[in-house]
Write a protein that holds these residues in place. Sequence first.
Motif, PDB file in Angstrom:
ATOM      1  N   ILE A 171      56.695  60.070  22.760  1.00 52.05           N
ATOM      2  CA  ILE A 171      56.476  58.513  23.186  1.00 52.05           C
ATOM      3  C   ILE A 171      57.653  58.047  23.661  1.00 52.05           C
ATOM      4  O   ILE A 171      57.834  57.166  24.448  1.00 52.05           O
ATOM      5  CB  ILE A 171      56.320  57.828  21.721  1.00 52.05           C
ATOM      6  N   MET A 172      58.779  58.496  23.145  1.00 46.95           N
ATOM      7  CA  MET A 172      60.227  58.093  23.522  1.00 46.95           C
ATOM      8  C   MET A 172      60.515  58.465  24.871  1.00 46.95           C
ATOM      9  O   MET A 172      60.966  57.704  25.576  1.00 46.95           O
ATOM     10  CB  MET A 172      61.304  58.535  22.593  1.00 46.95           C
ATOM     11  N   THR A 173      60.015  59.849  25.368  1.00 42.86           N
ATOM     12  CA  THR A 173      59.944  60.197  26.787  1.00 42.86           C
ATOM     13  C   THR A 173      59.286  59.271  27.750  1.00 42.86           C
ATOM     14  O   THR A 173      59.635  58.989  28.794  1.00 42.86           O
ATOM     15  CB  THR A 173      59.527  61.699  26.861  1.00 42.86           C
ATOM     16  N   ARG A 174      58.011  59.081  27.320  1.00 46.14           N
ATOM     17  CA  ARG A 174      57.265  57.968  28.204  1.00 46.14           C
ATOM     18  C   ARG A 174      57.866  56.557  28.281  1.00 46.14           C
ATOM     19  O   ARG A 174      57.955  56.053  29.386  1.00 46.14           O
ATOM     20  CB  ARG A 174      56.067  57.869  27.377  1.00 46.14           C
ATOM     21  N   LEU A 175      58.353  56.067  27.027  1.00 43.94           N
ATOM     22  CA  LEU A 175      59.335  54.875  27.150  1.00 43.94           C
ATOM     23  C   LEU A 175      60.492  54.777  28.215  1.00 43.94           C
ATOM     24  O   LEU A 175      60.767  53.852  28.885  1.00 43.94           O
ATOM     25  CB  LEU A 175      59.928  54.364  25.669  1.00 43.94           C
ATOM     26  N   MET A 176      61.053  55.957  28.045  1.00 50.79           N
ATOM     27  CA  MET A 176      62.279  55.943  29.067  1.00 50.79           C
ATOM     28  C   MET A 176      61.990  56.009  30.382  1.00 50.79           C
ATOM     29  O   MET A 176      62.717  55.481  31.236  1.00 50.79           O
ATOM     30  CB  MET A 176      63.171  57.444  28.798  1.00 50.79           C
ATOM     31  N   LYS A 177      60.835  56.674  30.859  1.00 53.41           N
ATOM     32  CA  LYS A 177      60.338  56.852  31.990  1.00 53.41           C
ATOM     33  C   LYS A 177      60.013  55.217  32.708  1.00 53.41           C
ATOM     34  O   LYS A 177      60.075  54.911  33.731  1.00 53.41           O
ATOM     35  CB  LYS A 177      59.081  57.668  32.268  1.00 53.41           C
ATOM     36  N   SER A 178      59.572  54.316  31.571  1.00 58.39           N
ATOM     37  CA  SER A 178      59.400  53.026  31.893  1.00 58.39           C
ATOM     38  C   SER A 178      60.781  51.996  31.802  1.00 58.39           C
ATOM     39  O   SER A 178      60.547  50.901  31.933  1.00 58.39           O
ATOM     40  CB  SER A 178      58.335  52.364  30.783  1.00 58.39           C
ATOM     41  N   GLY A 179      61.740  52.873  31.695  1.00 63.22           N
ATOM     42  CA  GLY A 179      63.080  51.913  31.660  1.00 63.22           C
ATOM     43  C   GLY A 179      63.512  51.271  30.314  1.00 63.22           C
ATOM     44  O   GLY A 179      64.308  50.645  30.130  1.00 63.22           O
ATOM     45  N   ILE A 180      62.797  51.870  29.261  1.00 60.40           N
ATOM     46  CA  ILE A 180      63.004  51.557  27.903  1.00 60.40           C
ATOM     47  C   ILE A 180      63.782  52.413  27.014  1.00 60.40           C
ATOM     48  O   ILE A 180      63.258  53.574  26.677  1.00 60.40           O
ATOM     49  CB  ILE A 180      61.674  50.811  27.195  1.00 60.40           C
ATOM     50  N   MET A 181      64.874  52.111  26.561  1.00 60.09           N
ATOM     51  CA  MET A 181      65.820  53.157  25.822  1.00 60.09           C
ATOM     52  C   MET A 181      65.302  52.674  24.128  1.00 60.09           C
ATOM     53  O   MET A 181      65.889  51.567  23.952  1.00 60.09           O
ATOM     54  CB  MET A 181      66.913  53.098  25.937  1.00 60.09           C
ATOM     55  N   ALA A 182      64.493  53.469  23.574  1.00 57.87           N
ATOM     56  CA  ALA A 182      64.127  53.067  22.258  1.00 57.87           C
ATOM     57  C   ALA A 182      64.338  54.021  21.203  1.00 57.87           C
ATOM     58  O   ALA A 182      63.914  55.377  21.493  1.00 57.87           O
ATOM     59  CB  ALA A 182      62.839  52.615  22.066  1.00 57.87           C
ATOM     60  N   SER A 183      64.916  53.985  19.965  1.00 52.39           N
ATOM     61  CA  SER A 183      65.038  55.052  19.036  1.00 52.39           C
ATOM     62  C   SER A 183      63.739  54.896  18.148  1.00 52.39           C
ATOM     63  O   SER A 183      62.900  54.123  18.451  1.00 52.39           O
ATOM     64  CB  SER A 183      66.107  54.474  17.983  1.00 52.39           C
ATOM     65  N   ILE A 184      63.946  55.994  17.370  1.00 48.04           N
ATOM     66  CA  ILE A 184      62.671  56.071  16.505  1.00 48.04           C
ATOM     67  C   ILE A 184      62.022  54.972  15.570  1.00 48.04           C
ATOM     68  O   ILE A 184      60.841  54.934  15.366  1.00 48.04           O
ATOM     69  CB  ILE A 184      62.629  57.381  15.727  1.00 48.04           C
ATOM     70  N   ASN A 185      63.238  54.149  15.055  1.00 53.63           N
ATOM     71  CA  ASN A 185      62.830  53.046  14.308  1.00 53.63           C
ATOM     72  C   ASN A 185      62.771  51.991  14.977  1.00 53.63           C
ATOM     73  O   ASN A 185      62.875  50.833  14.130  1.00 53.63           O
ATOM     74  CB  ASN A 185      64.031  53.000  13.095  1.00 53.63           C
ATOM     75  N   GLN A 186      63.130  51.785  16.172  1.00 52.46           N
ATOM     76  CA  GLN A 186      63.235  50.707  16.949  1.00 52.46           C
ATOM     77  C   GLN A 186      61.722  49.890  17.189  1.00 52.46           C
ATOM     78  O   GLN A 186      60.806  50.624  17.471  1.00 52.46           O
ATOM     79  CB  GLN A 186      63.948  50.758  18.338  1.00 52.46           C
ATOM     80  N   GLU A 187      61.548  48.739  16.919  1.00 52.24           N
ATOM     81  CA  GLU A 187      60.424  48.142  17.391  1.00 52.24           C
ATOM     82  C   GLU A 187      60.041  47.777  18.814  1.00 52.24           C
ATOM     83  O   GLU A 187      61.131  47.221  19.542  1.00 52.24           O
ATOM     84  CB  GLU A 187      60.279  46.775  16.465  1.00 52.24           C
ATOM     85  N   ILE A 188      59.028  47.908  19.285  1.00 51.55           N
ATOM     86  CA  ILE A 188      58.817  47.454  20.658  1.00 51.55           C
ATOM     87  C   ILE A 188      57.472  46.294  20.536  1.00 51.55           C
ATOM     88  O   ILE A 188      56.722  46.377  19.793  1.00 51.55           O
ATOM     89  CB  ILE A 188      58.081  48.655  21.540  1.00 51.55           C
ATOM     90  N   GLU A 189      57.358  45.627  21.478  1.00 56.05           N
ATOM     91  CA  GLU A 189      56.576  44.506  21.552  1.00 56.05           C
ATOM     92  C   GLU A 189      55.042  45.069  21.777  1.00 56.05           C
ATOM     93  O   GLU A 189      54.928  45.999  22.409  1.00 56.05           O
ATOM     94  CB  GLU A 189      56.860  43.558  22.662  1.00 56.05           C
ATOM     95  N   TYR A 190      53.971  44.223  21.474  1.00 55.42           N
ATOM     96  CA  TYR A 190      52.761  44.486  21.773  1.00 55.42           C
ATOM     97  C   TYR A 190      52.374  44.914  23.205  1.00 55.42           C
ATOM     98  O   TYR A 190      51.641  45.913  23.441  1.00 55.42           O
ATOM     99  CB  TYR A 190      51.810  43.525  21.209  1.00 55.42           C
ATOM    100  N   ALA A 191      52.875  44.158  23.941  1.00 51.85           N
ATOM    101  CA  ALA A 191      52.382  44.216  25.670  1.00 51.85           C
ATOM    102  C   ALA A 191      52.744  45.708  26.005  1.00 51.85           C
ATOM    103  O   ALA A 191      52.204  46.363  26.686  1.00 51.85           O
ATOM    104  CB  ALA A 191      52.913  43.300  26.319  1.00 51.85           C
ATOM    105  N   ILE A 192      54.132  46.034  25.583  1.00 58.59           N
ATOM    106  CA  ILE A 192      54.822  47.452  25.968  1.00 58.59           C
ATOM    107  C   ILE A 192      53.950  48.563  25.162  1.00 58.59           C
ATOM    108  O   ILE A 192      53.543  49.520  25.798  1.00 58.59           O
ATOM    109  CB  ILE A 192      56.268  47.504  25.614  1.00 58.59           C
TER     110      ILE A 192
END
Length: 728
Positions: A171-192
């Motif tokens: 999941i984190m790798t897919r987010l990185m490809k979208s330009g989003i750096m997120a840790s395991i406990n970080q919250e992301i918005e519904y749209a993303i």
Amino acid sequence: MAKTRVHELAKTLGINSKKLIERLKELGVEVKTHMSAIDDEIVNTVLELYTSEESTSSEPDKVKAESDKSPKKDEKQNVSENKTKKDNNKLDDKGASSEIGEEKPAQQGLTEGKKKNKKGKKNKNKFEKSEKEVADINKLEEQDDIKTIQLGKTVTVKELAEKLEKNTSEIMTRLMKSGIMASINQEIEYAIAAALCEDFDVIAEQAQEIDLLEEAFKEEEDNEEDMVERPPIVVVMGHVDHGKTSLLDAIRHSSVTAKEAGGITQHIGAYTVSIDKKTITFLDTPGHEAFTAMRMRGAQVTDIAILVVAADDGVMPQTIEAINHAKAANVDIIVAINKIDKESANVDRVKQELTEYGLLAEDWGGDTICVPVSAVSKEGIEQLLEMILLVSEMKELKANPNKRARGTIIEAQLDKGRGPVATVLVQNGTLKVGDPIVAGCAYGRIRAMMNDKGHKVKKAGASMPVEILGLSEVPTSGDMFYVADNEKQARQAAESVVAKGRVDMLKETHQKVSLDDLFTQIQSGNVKELNIVIKADVHGSVEAVRASLEKLSNDEVRINTIHGGVGAITESDVMLASASNAIIIGFNVRPEASAKSVAEDQDVDIRLYRVIYNAIEDITAAMKGMLDPVYEEKIIGHAEIRQIIKISSVGSVGGSYVTDGKLMRNSKVRIIRDGKVVYEGEPATLRRFKDDVKEVSSGYECGISFSRFNDIKEGDIIEAFTMEEIKR
């Protein structure tokens, strides 16, 4: 030809306007509303029909029955038949002719035949369609099932991975490809999260937030026979100083304006008025734009909105807001054009301006009731009240008195002698003294109830505003209240709301007020925050002050309300402000003695206000102090280098002549050669002969050297300038 309005004819006949409209439609007379105008010819026809013993449709049978009973009255029968025929012909002029009316049975038979044929074809198509659907379902069963998951407004990376049954690293790798750096406990918005789910062939649906109290106190729909008529709830809306409260004064024959600071309504009030043995409940909402939330909440609990517009001022910004809120709440709008007693009053101009916002006066061919009134001379007040009752009659407002009460908290405050006090508006059922109730985080058993006149009452029905005592704490304005089975159930329901609120607050804190994130933002200079603690006398004022101040936020400074509450400023408020480097805004409240001394020790700034405008002005000034200063360049003089002097301990010194202005030791300089800037910095030395000087004026010679720059040439122009701060 003279015309009569539907509601006037209904009043003459002593029947409901809605029933008359239905009756007219049956007779082929098309009318839109109770304000529609009809010709005198039709009025006379309707009056003649209603004076008969039975309706027009059964009149021929009635005449026949009368002829059977008294065969000797042939002459009267003929007259009656001719009269009926004449009436029908009058009505036929508005719709179909009487001859066409006679052919209806034959046409009806043909139509029914066509309908049966169509029905047969439809059933055949339906059968074919169902076979196709079965085939499609079989195809779908052969394919893999498409997974659907429910997500909230935000979701952590870990929770999303669990729902998708994937590794968090994936999941984190897919987010990185979208330009989003997120840790395991970080919250992301519904749209993303929803977009990410599509990559895994999973459909994401946003989970609906469940209202815990609404779910706990869910009831079955009321039976029609249990419903009784209830008074209309009317909200008075409009621009500041257009005379809303003064108009209510004229209706209630009491003075509210004198009690308000600066003559401006600061809180919501609820009042009942009796007219012709019928009751109307009024809500008075403030007009200043800062009270948008309070005004909108007022519109949401009401049936009719009175839009007050000053005849000498016309439609203003808050008038437009009021129109939008009333339309959004789906309530009927009656326009009261106030201040018609003034010489500069122009009623037609107000009506013209209202058309731009979809409100066309009924006398201009629209369906919006506009009543010219004067709160000073009392002109038009009776007509306005009549229109309210008329619209209420058309809406057929009903409630069930034989059930547990539920309604809305209109206002709430902490009274020094009585404890938490709430003004509630009952919307259904009957509220009684001793009822266990819950409203948000507050619960308790009603100890006493007072009506709007200050009299103690034992029960309150639908549309009745009352002040109640006995709650555990001050509820939030706008919360729904419910009557529970017992006090235990009320307490449990309130505790569940508190627990949910605590979880939501922790999520929000983690997301918005992370110390690491805050430090990073301030260090980078991207965002600065001005933290504020707000204390006020009522919840409505807390919301209003919060909305007004947070609206002042801009790209450079963000106003962050870290706490808002009702009551005096306490020691805990000061400690919170001290820990958060916040200032305290008090609105119509004072600090406790202990809080004042702690504030002095901790250097916490407490500002007290009675009118909201002053608070806005002071915070605006405080924000300007936090903004990065803006500087403007000011040229103070020019000099020309005419000789180069080499000094071993100093380097190159320019023997210069000041052509205009002056050169200053502490100013900034730039060297211009052939129209290009070759150096910009500060003078290292400035001398006249062997003496160091602070400045050299125009027409004098001097020697000047520059910090870390020796490449000067004869003919170079020195431009001296300073940077002056611009006041914001």
